[in-house]
Design an enzyme around this catalytic site. Structure first.
Site, mmCIF file in Angstrom:
data_model
loop_
_atom_site.group_PDB
_atom_site.id
_atom_site.type_symbol
_atom_site.label_atom_id
_atom_site.label_comp_id
_atom_site.label_asym_id
_atom_site.label_seq_id
_atom_site.Cartn_x
_atom_site.Cartn_y
_atom_site.Cartn_z
ATOM 1 N N GLY A 131 16.687 -38.218 102.000
ATOM 2 C CA GLY A 131 16.992 -39.539 101.446
ATOM 3 C C GLY A 131 18.478 -39.810 101.366
ATOM 4 O O GLY A 131 18.964 -40.382 100.377
ATOM 5 N N TYR A 293 5.642 -40.973 88.244
ATOM 6 C CA TYR A 293 7.025 -40.547 88.502
ATOM 7 C C TYR A 293 7.388 -39.371 87.594
ATOM 8 O O TYR A 293 7.942 -38.366 88.043
ATOM 9 C CB TYR A 293 7.976 -41.717 88.279
ATOM 10 C CG TYR A 293 9.434 -41.364 88.458
ATOM 11 C CD1 TYR A 293 9.998 -41.279 89.730
ATOM 12 C CD2 TYR A 293 10.247 -41.110 87.353
ATOM 13 C CE1 TYR A 293 11.336 -40.951 89.899
ATOM 14 C CE2 TYR A 293 11.588 -40.785 87.512
ATOM 15 C CZ TYR A 293 12.126 -40.708 88.785
ATOM 16 O OH TYR A 293 13.455 -40.378 88.943
#
Length: 352
Positions: A131, A293
């Protein structure tokens, strides 16, 4: 004292401070000498202390040493596009027995990645960052590359990865950076990435598991798993397993897992205290984005701790890190409510 006054040296208080008309310079091999512009002469000894000095270490990344037509050494800062006759290493001269500041004294919430790596030589180090085309991953990749590391940006979109590479090269044209495709939502993509990396026959000194999704709506990956769990944890878990042999061969090496303090606000056990795997990859009816999450970040920390226990005897360490609360990156893009919250918090939190 009369002699010092005659020589014009009594005007300075510090033994290391140069008197008016004097300049500190360095030779090509790093010896420091002193130029007296008033008398047009040079000498090796400091005009006050009488000491000889030599700069140590390599030039900071982005700097090159050149010589003009008269043979005088000057320095080119390619990153900031400037030229100076002052050796940049002279700025880091320290006392013989300095008191080393503690980490808490040295760095704080305003410290940048470039400041933390200041003076470090990462030449020959190979780094993979997932990422890395935006946000924390990009800032990390840029800082490591500008300090000499060979950095591979592992990105879901190769186009955005290549754009990030060009932005880094725009700051330092000699940076060693490359983008490769890695989609953590596909275990097959993770496998293909690992195989492609191994085909380069490179060592791997640092693996930074940074990529993550936040606040995403429920969806299943091509592997039939809930996407937040797979992207944030399982994809990285699989990647580390596939690259473990390279990390061991490259020791000392390290794995850094970007987690979050939000791991504290969840649980992955059922009411009887047993691990409930259904909580890790829940159905759509039982899905809540924030909890998903938080659970993935808890998995990050448990994984990092166990990985360190298993691999540290082989020269591979693993650490998890909390980068800061509500840093304004693209991680909040999945829902406008999160974007609003991050925007309101932006003046009070760390910047990218």
């Amino acid at each position: 004292m009369a002699a010092l006054k005659y020589a014009g040296l009594e005007d300075t208080d510090s033994e290391e401070e140069l008197p008016p008309g004097w300049e500190e310079r360095t030779t090509k091999d790093g010896w420091v000498y002193y130029a007296n512009h008033l008398e047009e002469k040079t000498q090796w000894e400091h005009p006050k202390s009488g000491k000889r000095k030599r700069v140590a270490g390599d030039l900071p990344y982005g700097w090159e040493q050149e010589a003009d037509e008269n043979g005088q050494v000057y320095f080119v800062d390619h990153i900031n596009k400037r030229t100076t006759y002052l050796d940049p290493r002279l700025a880091f001269t320290v006392e013989d027995n300095p008191v080393k500041p503690t980490t808490r004294q040295k760095y704080d919430g305003n410290s940048t990645a470039m400041e933390i790596l200041q003076g470090r030589d990462l030449s020959g180090k190979v780094v993979i960052i997932t990422g890395a085309n935006s946000g924390i991953g990009f800032e990390t990749a840029k800082s490591l590359a500008l300090h000499g590391a060979c950095v591979i940006l592992a990105c879901r979109s190769l186009a955005r990865g290549n754009d990030a590479v060009q932005r880094i090269l725009g700051e330092w044209h000699k940076a060693k950076v490359e983008a490769m495709t890695l989609d953590l939502a596909s275990l097959q993509s993770v496998q293909h990435f690992a195989e492609a990396f191994k085909s380069k026959n490179l060592p791997l000194h640092i693996l930074i598991c940074n990529a993550a999704v936040f606040g995403a709506p429920w969806s299943l990956t091509e592997d039939g798993l809930e996407s937040t769990f797979q992207v944030n944890h399982l994809g990285h878990f699989y990647l580390v397993q596939l690259l473990e042999d390279v990390l061991r061969q490259s020791s000392p090496a390290r794995v850094v897992v970007v987690s979050s303090e939000s791991h504290r606000f969840t649980e992955i056990k059922d009411s009887s205290g047993k691990l409930d795997f259904n909580l890790l990859s829940p159905s759509k009816k039982e899905y809540w984005a924030m909890l998903a999450y938080n659970r993935s970040k808890l998995c990050n920390i448990l994984f990092s701790n166990e990985l360190n226990r298993r691999l540290s005897p082989h020269g591979v360490t693993s650490n998890s890190v909390h980068p800061g609360n509500m840093i304004y990156s693209s991680i909040h893009r999945n829902w406008w409510v999160y974007t609003l919250l991050f925007t309101l918090a932006r003046p009070f939190t760390k910047s990218m």
